[in-house]
Design an enzyme around this catalytic site. Structure first.
Site, PDB file in Angstrom:
ATOM      1  N   SER A 166     -33.267  13.043  -4.921  1.00 13.54           N
ATOM      2  CA  SER A 166     -32.639  13.387  -3.640  1.00 13.54           C
ATOM      3  C   SER A 166     -33.439  14.423  -2.859  1.00 13.54           C
ATOM      4  CB  SER A 166     -31.221  13.902  -3.873  1.00 13.54           C
ATOM      5  OG  SER A 166     -30.457  12.893  -4.494  1.00 13.54           O
ATOM      6  N   ARG A 195     -30.921  23.744  -8.508  1.00 16.31           N
ATOM      7  CA  ARG A 195     -30.238  24.057  -9.766  1.00 16.31           C
ATOM      8  C   ARG A 195     -30.842  25.279 -10.482  1.00 16.31           C
ATOM      9  NH1 ARG A 195     -26.328  20.750 -11.322  1.00 16.31           N
ATOM     10  NH2 ARG A 195     -26.165  18.677 -10.373  1.00 16.31           N
ATOM     11  N   ASP A 239     -24.855   8.270  -6.541  1.00 16.14           N
ATOM     12  CA  ASP A 239     -25.773   9.056  -7.365  1.00 16.14           C
ATOM     13  C   ASP A 239     -25.022   9.945  -8.349  1.00 16.14           C
ATOM     14  OD1 ASP A 239     -28.396   9.900  -8.132  1.00 16.14           O
ATOM     15  OD2 ASP A 239     -27.969  11.814  -7.162  1.00 16.14           O
ATOM     16  N   ASP A 299     -31.738   7.098  -0.640  1.00 19.22           N
ATOM     17  CA  ASP A 299     -32.890   7.982  -0.845  1.00 19.22           C
ATOM     18  C   ASP A 299     -33.645   7.656  -2.127  1.00 19.22           C
ATOM     19  OD1 ASP A 299     -30.656   8.716  -2.291  1.00 19.22           O
ATOM     20  OD2 ASP A 299     -31.007  10.868  -2.123  1.00 19.22           O
ATOM     21  N   HIS A 311     -32.461   8.475 -12.461  1.00 23.82           N
ATOM     22  CA  HIS A 311     -32.870   7.748 -11.261  1.00 23.82           C
ATOM     23  C   HIS A 311     -33.823   6.620 -11.668  1.00 23.82           C
ATOM     24  CE1 HIS A 311     -32.146  11.651  -8.760  1.00 23.82           C
ATOM     25  NE2 HIS A 311     -31.037  11.084  -9.164  1.00 23.82           N
TER      26      HIS A 311
END
Length: 510
Positions: free
Chosen positions: A62, A263, A402, A443, A461
């Site tokens: 992302s 994060r 996601d 994305d 992903h």
């Protein structure tokens, strides 16, 4: 005055894959998406690897996706940039890193390396950790300790043993360094202000609070036996001769080697904030530490930055602003930094004429428990905005495919996509009613691949292309598009000239 807005609508993690087994996108009932696909020009975009400035074959994410979308050009990502610096010897001479090394020598203190232990390449890369160990040894740093955050999200849910073994081999080959604490990223890398999680990681690192193990491998195996995969490993302490290997103390240095900011911010704040009220840091809160972050996490963090951001001119927000067009960024908490900070090329402040709406993500342990997340609330706010003719351009992110896709659970992810589809219909039909148009795409991939070929949950992903629909009749889309082509397409639909810095091209064939 009535507006005909042009919208970028990002269905986060909604990839395109022919195989329907384990494919939440294919299995979901999504009448609105299917209707737009059938009635408007459509195609696919590349959203991974070299097409987004990542190494070949590296899955998109992302942060990278939104940076490329907003820039309208391929943006050289931190992963590639740091790899190159290591290869070319610049890493070893990096000023901020060397300042951390010097600090330990001047204070006769320890160096601590924080970060996500995997080769997922989304937040960090294990090769960068090994390069830090080698460099610190070369530069004469006496003691170095690793506080390893386990992944299980950008890589397989139970893959940390191989990364720990790789790290232990590097430690043994160099005869240098030791693992001090181990924590699942759920705790050490929370980004949603769940401070009780961060507190557990912080107190393990500073106070050696937590279960004690002599061997990190045993720690992980015990966690698996307790039904806790890598991501959820409770912060624990590695001991030697019955004593904790190391804690962060006064005068030590810390290098946080994650290169993706979102994060890493909260734990960094816990160590560096002068004003602090999220939890009691206790009497051992380390003073006079040198804190270095691999990239700029947030300008408010009191830290030196090893790889400063490359300033980007004429990203989509700036171009719209210079044209006197009003723009809205809207998302729920989980993807709000993406439609703002990352979309603006690493800039926190709004451009003139840019407004933002943040809708809180639900406070649930994991999003499979509430697959609709806040999609309805996001849409309610946006529908109100469009009805009131507030903005010329809209950038919207639906987080669900996601965030629920990361659970590895097919059924909740199907529900997530169905909730998004319902809300997509509300938004797009209203935009069309207003004479506007939308670019609907993703994305990166994720929810189209919910299981591995062996039938195990797939939480990461993917490298697949993503679908794109431009809801404008009478135009044809060219093939071979990538994420960098979305902003030029938006400008094309708005009748705005693309700036020279945007090397992406409109998807609309001339």
């Amino acid at each position: 005055m009535s507006k005909s807005p042009v919208a970028i609508i990002i269905l986060d993690g909604f990839g395109k894959r022919a195989e329907t087994v384990g494919n939440a996108v294919a299995q979901a009932n999504k009448p609105n998406f299917d209707r737009y696909w059938a009635n408007f020009p459509h195609g696919e975009l590349k959203a991974a690897g070299l097409d987004v400035g990542l190494p070949e074959g590296q899955m998109g994410n992302s942060e990278v996706g939104h940076t490329n979308i907003g820039a309208g050009r391929i943006v050289y990502q931190s992963l590639t940039r740091i790899d190159k610096a290591i290869e070319e010897g610049e890493f070893q001479e990096n000023k901020a890193l060397n300042n951390a090394f010097t600090h330990t020598k001047e204070n006769n203190s320890d160096l601590h390396l924080f970060g996500l232990l995997s080769d997922g390449g989304v937040h960090s890369h294990i090769n960068h950790l090994v390069a830090l160990l080698e460099t610190a040894k070369d530069k004469g740093v006496k003691n170095v300790y690793i506080h390893a955050f386990l992944d299980g999200r950008d890589v397989a849910p139970q893959s940390s043993l191989e990364y720990l073994e790789t790290l232990q081999k590097a430690i043994s080959d160099l005869n240098y360094g030791a693992i001090a604490t181990v924590s699942g990223r759920f705790y050490a890398m929370d980004r949603d202000k769940r401070w009780e999680r961060v507190e557990k990681a912080y107190k393990a690192i500073v106070n050696a609070e937590g279960e004690k193990f002599e061997d990190p491998i045993e720690l992980v195996k015990a966690s698996y036996a307790n039904d806790k995969n890598d991501e959820f490993v409770v912060p624990a302490i590695i001991t030697k001769d019955g004593k904790p290997v190391a804690t962060v103390k006064d005068n030590d240095a810390v290098i946080f080697f994650n290169f993706r900011p979102d994060r890493a911010i909260q734990l960094s704040n816990a160590f560096t904030d002068k004003e602090w009220d999220h939890f009691d840091r206790g009497a051992n809160h380390p003073k006079n530490i040198k804190f270095v972050t691999m990239t700029l996490y947030n300008p408010s963090i009191d830290a030196e930055v090893a790889f400063e951001p490359i300033e980007m001119k004429n990203v989509i927000g700036e171009v719209l602003s210079n044209e006197g067009l009003s723009q809205l960024r809207i998302a729920e908490t989980e993807k709000y930094p993406h439609v703002t900070f990352f979309m603006n090329g690493g800039r926190n402040e709004e451009f003139p004429g840019e407004n933002r709406i943040l809708i809180n993500s639900p406070k649930v342990e994991t999003y499979d428990l509430q697959p609709e997340m806040s999609a309805y609330e996001v849409t309610d706010a946006l529908v109100e905005d469009i009805k009131n003719d507030k903005h010329d351009a809209i950038i919207l992110n639906f987080a669900n495919p996601d965030m629920v896709g990361h659970s590895g659970m097919l059924e909740p992810t199907i529900k997530a996509i169905e909730a998004v589809d319902e809300n997509l219909g509300r938004v797009v039909d209203l935009i069309l009613e207003k004479g506007g148009s939308a670019i609907i795409f993703a994305d990166h991939g994720n929810s189209e691949t919910m299981s591995t070929p062996e039938g195990k949950p797939h939480t990461a992903h993917t490298t697949v292309p993503v679908p794109v629909i431009v809801t404008k009749k009478g135009v044809t889309l060219r093939e071979g598009g990538r994420l960098a082509d979305v902003a030029p397409t938006m400008l094309d639909l708005l009748g705005v000239k693309k700036p020279a810095e945007m090397t992406g091209e409109s998807l609309i064939q001339k």
